[in-house]
Design a protein around this motif. Structure first.
Motif, PDB file in Angstrom:
ATOM      1  N   MET A   1       0.830  -1.200   0.000  1.00 60.79           N
ATOM      2  CA  MET A   1       0.000   0.000   0.000  1.00 60.79           C
ATOM      3  C   MET A   1       0.866   1.252   0.000  1.00 60.79           C
ATOM      4  O   MET A   1       0.574   2.213  -0.723  1.00 60.79           O
ATOM      5  CB  MET A   1      -0.946   0.024   1.199  1.00 60.79           C
ATOM      6  N   ARG A   2       1.925   1.244   0.768  1.00 56.05           N
ATOM      7  CA  ARG A   2       2.811   2.401   0.801  1.00 56.05           C
ATOM      8  C   ARG A   2       3.432   2.650  -0.577  1.00 56.05           C
ATOM      9  O   ARG A   2       3.482   3.777  -1.050  1.00 56.05           O
ATOM     10  CB  ARG A   2       3.913   2.197   1.845  1.00 56.05           C
ATOM     11  N   GLY A   3       3.856   1.585  -1.237  1.00 54.78           N
ATOM     12  CA  GLY A   3       4.413   1.720  -2.577  1.00 54.78           C
ATOM     13  C   GLY A   3       3.403   2.265  -3.559  1.00 54.78           C
ATOM     14  O   GLY A   3       3.715   3.131  -4.383  1.00 54.78           O
ATOM     15  N   TYR A   4       2.189   1.782  -3.465  1.00 55.30           N
ATOM     16  CA  TYR A   4       1.116   2.264  -4.340  1.00 55.30           C
ATOM     17  C   TYR A   4       0.870   3.752  -4.110  1.00 55.30           C
ATOM     18  O   TYR A   4       0.775   4.533  -5.065  1.00 55.30           O
ATOM     19  CB  TYR A   4      -0.165   1.461  -4.096  1.00 55.30           C
ATOM     20  N   LEU A   5       0.752   4.148  -2.853  1.00 58.69           N
ATOM     21  CA  LEU A   5       0.509   5.564  -2.553  1.00 58.69           C
ATOM     22  C   LEU A   5       1.656   6.436  -3.036  1.00 58.69           C
ATOM     23  O   LEU A   5       1.433   7.532  -3.563  1.00 58.69           O
ATOM     24  CB  LEU A   5       0.266   5.771  -1.062  1.00 58.69           C
ATOM     25  N   GLU A   6       2.882   5.968  -2.862  1.00 58.98           N
ATOM     26  CA  GLU A   6       4.048   6.736  -3.328  1.00 58.98           C
ATOM     27  C   GLU A   6       3.993   6.910  -4.847  1.00 58.98           C
ATOM     28  O   GLU A   6       4.160   8.008  -5.352  1.00 58.98           O
ATOM     29  CB  GLU A   6       5.351   6.041  -2.930  1.00 58.98           C
ATOM     30  N   ARG A   7       3.762   5.808  -5.576  1.00 59.57           N
ATOM     31  CA  ARG A   7       3.762   5.864  -7.041  1.00 59.57           C
ATOM     32  C   ARG A   7       2.554   6.606  -7.594  1.00 59.57           C
ATOM     33  O   ARG A   7       2.685   7.465  -8.463  1.00 59.57           O
ATOM     34  CB  ARG A   7       3.752   4.448  -7.632  1.00 59.57           C
ATOM     35  N   GLU A   8       1.396   6.252  -7.112  1.00 54.50           N
ATOM     36  CA  GLU A   8       0.161   6.748  -7.725  1.00 54.50           C
ATOM     37  C   GLU A   8      -0.308   8.088  -7.188  1.00 54.50           C
ATOM     38  O   GLU A   8      -1.021   8.800  -7.875  1.00 54.50           O
ATOM     39  CB  GLU A   8      -0.956   5.712  -7.559  1.00 54.50           C
ATOM     40  N   LEU A   9       0.051   8.409  -5.976  1.00 55.85           N
ATOM     41  CA  LEU A   9      -0.439   9.667  -5.400  1.00 55.85           C
ATOM     42  C   LEU A   9       0.676  10.698  -5.291  1.00 55.85           C
ATOM     43  O   LEU A   9       0.588  11.775  -5.877  1.00 55.85           O
ATOM     44  CB  LEU A   9      -1.069   9.394  -4.028  1.00 55.85           C
ATOM     45  N   VAL A  10       1.745  10.370  -4.587  1.00 61.86           N
ATOM     46  CA  VAL A  10       2.802  11.352  -4.341  1.00 61.86           C
ATOM     47  C   VAL A  10       3.483  11.766  -5.645  1.00 61.86           C
ATOM     48  O   VAL A  10       3.598  12.962  -5.941  1.00 61.86           O
ATOM     49  CB  VAL A  10       3.835  10.816  -3.325  1.00 61.86           C
ATOM     50  N   VAL A  11       3.909  10.810  -6.443  1.00 64.73           N
ATOM     51  CA  VAL A  11       4.619  11.138  -7.678  1.00 64.73           C
ATOM     52  C   VAL A  11       3.712  11.885  -8.651  1.00 64.73           C
ATOM     53  O   VAL A  11       4.106  12.892  -9.236  1.00 64.73           O
ATOM     54  CB  VAL A  11       5.206   9.859  -8.333  1.00 64.73           C
ATOM     55  N   ALA A  12       2.472  11.407  -8.793  1.00 66.79           N
ATOM     56  CA  ALA A  12       1.538  12.067  -9.708  1.00 66.79           C
ATOM     57  C   ALA A  12       1.245  13.501  -9.263  1.00 66.79           C
ATOM     58  O   ALA A  12       1.193  14.416 -10.099  1.00 66.79           O
ATOM     59  CB  ALA A  12       0.245  11.264  -9.803  1.00 66.79           C
ATOM     60  N   LEU A  13       1.062  13.708  -7.980  1.00 65.00           N
ATOM     61  CA  LEU A  13       0.784  15.050  -7.484  1.00 65.00           C
ATOM     62  C   LEU A  13       2.017  15.943  -7.623  1.00 65.00           C
ATOM     63  O   LEU A  13       1.912  17.088  -8.073  1.00 65.00           O
ATOM     64  CB  LEU A  13       0.326  14.998  -6.023  1.00 65.00           C
ATOM     65  N   ALA A  14       3.185  15.430  -7.267  1.00 65.15           N
ATOM     66  CA  ALA A  14       4.417  16.219  -7.373  1.00 65.15           C
ATOM     67  C   ALA A  14       4.667  16.670  -8.809  1.00 65.15           C
ATOM     68  O   ALA A  14       5.131  17.789  -9.040  1.00 65.15           O
ATOM     69  CB  ALA A  14       5.607  15.422  -6.846  1.00 65.15           C
ATOM     70  N   ASP A  15       4.339  15.827  -9.768  1.00 66.61           N
ATOM     71  CA  ASP A  15       4.521  16.181 -11.180  1.00 66.61           C
ATOM     72  C   ASP A  15       3.638  17.352 -11.594  1.00 66.61           C
ATOM     73  O   ASP A  15       3.936  18.037 -12.566  1.00 66.61           O
ATOM     74  CB  ASP A  15       4.205  14.987 -12.085  1.00 66.61           C
ATOM     75  N   ARG A  16       2.564  17.586 -10.873  1.00 67.00           N
ATOM     76  CA  ARG A  16       1.620  18.651 -11.242  1.00 67.00           C
ATOM     77  C   ARG A  16       1.830  19.942 -10.443  1.00 67.00           C
ATOM     78  O   ARG A  16       1.227  20.959 -10.748  1.00 67.00           O
ATOM     79  CB  ARG A  16       0.192  18.159 -11.060  1.00 67.00           C
ATOM     80  N   LEU A  17       2.650  19.874  -9.415  1.00 68.75           N
ATOM     81  CA  LEU A  17       2.895  21.057  -8.591  1.00 68.75           C
ATOM     82  C   LEU A  17       3.973  21.934  -9.215  1.00 68.75           C
ATOM     83  O   LEU A  17       4.791  21.463 -10.007  1.00 68.75           O
ATOM     84  CB  LEU A  17       3.331  20.648  -7.178  1.00 68.75           C
ATOM     85  N   ILE A  18       3.981  23.192  -8.831  1.00 69.01           N
ATOM     86  CA  ILE A  18       5.031  24.106  -9.251  1.00 69.01           C
ATOM     87  C   ILE A  18       5.771  24.578  -8.009  1.00 69.01           C
ATOM     88  O   ILE A  18       5.281  24.450  -6.890  1.00 69.01           O
ATOM     89  CB  ILE A  18       4.459  25.313 -10.034  1.00 69.01           C
ATOM     90  N   GLY A  19       6.946  25.122  -8.209  1.00 68.12           N
ATOM     91  CA  GLY A  19       7.708  25.680  -7.105  1.00 68.12           C
ATOM     92  C   GLY A  19       8.630  24.665  -6.458  1.00 68.12           C
ATOM     93  O   GLY A  19       8.720  23.512  -6.887  1.00 68.12           O
ATOM     94  N   PRO A  20       9.302  25.107  -5.404  1.00 68.34           N
ATOM     95  CA  PRO A  20      10.291  24.249  -4.742  1.00 68.34           C
ATOM     96  C   PRO A  20       9.636  23.148  -3.900  1.00 68.34           C
ATOM     97  O   PRO A  20       8.469  23.239  -3.536  1.00 68.34           O
ATOM     98  CB  PRO A  20      11.053  25.232  -3.844  1.00 68.34           C
ATOM     99  N   HIS A  21      10.427  22.135  -3.633  1.00 65.70           N
ATOM    100  CA  HIS A  21      10.035  21.050  -2.714  1.00 65.70           C
ATOM    101  C   HIS A  21       8.724  20.382  -3.124  1.00 65.70           C
ATOM    102  O   HIS A  21       7.901  20.029  -2.278  1.00 65.70           O
ATOM    103  CB  HIS A  21       9.926  21.571  -1.279  1.00 65.70           C
ATOM    104  N   ARG A  22       8.540  20.191  -4.430  1.00 64.95           N
ATOM    105  CA  ARG A  22       7.279  19.615  -4.919  1.00 64.95           C
ATOM    106  C   ARG A  22       7.004  18.245  -4.320  1.00 64.95           C
ATOM    107  O   ARG A  22       5.889  17.977  -3.869  1.00 64.95           O
ATOM    108  CB  ARG A  22       7.296  19.523  -6.445  1.00 64.95           C
ATOM    109  N   GLU A  23       8.006  17.377  -4.304  1.00 60.66           N
ATOM    110  CA  GLU A  23       7.777  16.026  -3.780  1.00 60.66           C
ATOM    111  C   GLU A  23       7.473  16.068  -2.279  1.00 60.66           C
ATOM    112  O   GLU A  23       6.599  15.353  -1.792  1.00 60.66           O
ATOM    113  CB  GLU A  23       8.982  15.136  -4.046  1.00 60.66           C
TER     114      GLU A  23
END
Length: 105
Positions: A28-50
């Protein structure tokens, strides 16, 4: 999905299994990291996106588990629970990390 009588019970079972079993937790942690954190970070702007995306994911995951597994705010509608998060979550995602003050009701 958590409210739907067809998908809610399996989601709750999956979440409970992840709390009790190391392999399920890691999956579950791997899924959340791949599907939620990475996807959201790719859409954010500015510093410290991840970092900001991870903070948002933690807030959402904690809220979901608290509401649907532990029954916190069980008498609240899901929309109300989410609305209560929008201000702080928006601040966490904002590139300048602006301060958030709750709306006076």
């Amino acid at each position: 999905m958590w409210e739907d009588p067809r998908t809610g019970p399996p989601l709750r079972s999956l979440a409970l299994a992840a709390l009790q079993d190391d392999a399920q937790r890691l999956a579950m942690r791997g899924y959340l990291e791949r599907e939620l954190v990475v996807a959201l970070a790719d859409r954010l702007i500015g510093p410290h996106r991840e970092r900001r995306a991870r903070a948002a994911a933690y807030v959402v995951a904690g809220t979901v588990l608290s509401h649907y597994i532990l029954g916190l705010n069980a008498d609240s509608r899901p929309a109300t629970v989410v609305e209560d998060l929008l201000g702080p979550l928006t601040a966490a995602l904002h590139p300048q990390g602006r301060a958030w003050a709750p709306e006076r009701r």
